[in-house]
Design a protein around this motif. Structure first.
Motif, PDB file in Angstrom:
ATOM      1  N   TYR A 233      34.633  41.430  48.906  1.00 22.08           N
ATOM      2  CA  TYR A 233      35.192  42.774  49.087  1.00 22.08           C
ATOM      3  C   TYR A 233      35.564  43.014  50.551  1.00 22.08           C
ATOM      4  O   TYR A 233      36.633  43.547  50.850  1.00 22.08           O
ATOM      5  CB  TYR A 233      34.221  43.845  48.592  1.00 22.08           C
ATOM      6  N   ASN A 234      34.688  42.618  51.489  1.00 19.58           N
ATOM      7  CA  ASN A 234      34.982  42.783  52.915  1.00 19.58           C
ATOM      8  C   ASN A 234      36.218  41.979  53.321  1.00 19.58           C
ATOM      9  O   ASN A 234      37.074  42.475  54.052  1.00 19.58           O
ATOM     10  CB  ASN A 234      33.788  42.372  53.776  1.00 19.58           C
ATOM     11  N   TYR A 235      36.287  40.740  52.856  1.00 20.27           N
ATOM     12  CA  TYR A 235      37.438  39.887  53.159  1.00 20.27           C
ATOM     13  C   TYR A 235      38.716  40.510  52.594  1.00 20.27           C
ATOM     14  O   TYR A 235      39.753  40.544  53.264  1.00 20.27           O
ATOM     15  CB  TYR A 235      37.215  38.487  52.577  1.00 20.27           C
ATOM     16  N   SER A 236      38.637  41.022  51.373  1.00 21.84           N
ATOM     17  CA  SER A 236      39.794  41.647  50.739  1.00 21.84           C
ATOM     18  C   SER A 236      40.262  42.862  51.529  1.00 21.84           C
ATOM     19  O   SER A 236      41.470  43.063  51.717  1.00 21.84           O
ATOM     20  CB  SER A 236      39.469  42.036  49.295  1.00 21.84           C
ATOM     21  N   ILE A 237      39.332  43.658  52.005  1.00 22.80           N
ATOM     22  CA  ILE A 237      39.672  44.835  52.815  1.00 22.80           C
ATOM     23  C   ILE A 237      40.381  44.400  54.098  1.00 22.80           C
ATOM     24  O   ILE A 237      41.408  44.966  54.477  1.00 22.80           O
ATOM     25  CB  ILE A 237      38.410  45.672  53.121  1.00 22.80           C
ATOM     26  N   LEU A 238      39.867  43.384  54.746  1.00 21.50           N
ATOM     27  CA  LEU A 238      40.483  42.861  55.968  1.00 21.50           C
ATOM     28  C   LEU A 238      41.903  42.363  55.689  1.00 21.50           C
ATOM     29  O   LEU A 238      42.845  42.679  56.428  1.00 21.50           O
ATOM     30  CB  LEU A 238      39.624  41.737  56.557  1.00 21.50           C
ATOM     31  N   ARG A 239      42.080  41.600  54.613  1.00 19.60           N
ATOM     32  CA  ARG A 239      43.394  41.045  54.286  1.00 19.60           C
ATOM     33  C   ARG A 239      44.374  42.151  53.911  1.00 19.60           C
ATOM     34  O   ARG A 239      45.550  42.102  54.270  1.00 19.60           O
ATOM     35  CB  ARG A 239      43.285  40.014  53.166  1.00 19.60           C
ATOM     36  N   LEU A 240      43.908  43.157  53.185  1.00 24.15           N
ATOM     37  CA  LEU A 240      44.791  44.267  52.820  1.00 24.15           C
ATOM     38  C   LEU A 240      45.188  45.090  54.039  1.00 24.15           C
ATOM     39  O   LEU A 240      46.336  45.541  54.139  1.00 24.15           O
ATOM     40  CB  LEU A 240      44.135  45.158  51.761  1.00 24.15           C
TER      41      LEU A 240
END
Length: 136
Positions: A92-99
């Motif tokens: 989830y953290n990685y996804s937030i960063l990528r988004l």
């Protein structure tokens, strides 16, 4: 792995404008609804970016980030969920960063990357067998 879905997660779901009511939904169903809204937001962001609708892209990515942060991450119980919950928090953290990066750079490939990360997690969540209704 997940705490009983908190009022915060339910409130986040309502704030992101999902169409389906969560009244009476089980915690499992609320998480499914959050995932559905997340995937819809990712598809909408991708479509907006492809059409050159930068404002719509920003709104859709913002919605996706809120679902990840205030809904899915907020529902994780690291103590009870152990390594799996820690790994999900990382996804989830990685996804937030990528988004966030996708939003800043108008990068459709990053939106697609997050979609490819989230859809298998959603599919796995949907495959969890539920106890029969009425069993405690």
């Amino acid at each position: 792995m997940f705490t009983p879905v908190s009022a915060r997660a339910a409130s986040a779901y309502k704030r992101v404008g999902a169409q389906t009511s969560i009244e009476g939904a089980s915690p499992h169903q609320v998480i499914c609804l959050l995932f559905e809204a997340l995937v819809q937001s990712l598809h909408a962001a991708r479509g907006c970016l492809a059409r050159g609708d930068i404002e719509g892209k920003g709104q859709s990515i913002g919605k996706a980030v809120r679902i990840l942060e205030e809904g899915l991450k907020a529902a994780l119980d690291i103590e009870a969920g152990g390594e799996l919950a820690v790994n999900l928090r990382g996804v989830y953290n990685y996804s937030i960063l990528r988004l966030t990066t996708a939003n800043l750079n108008n990068d459709i490939t990053l939106i697609e990357e997050v979609t490819q990360l989230i859809v298998p997690v959603f599919d796995a969540w949907k495959s969890i067998p539920l106890p029969p209704v009425g069993n405690a």
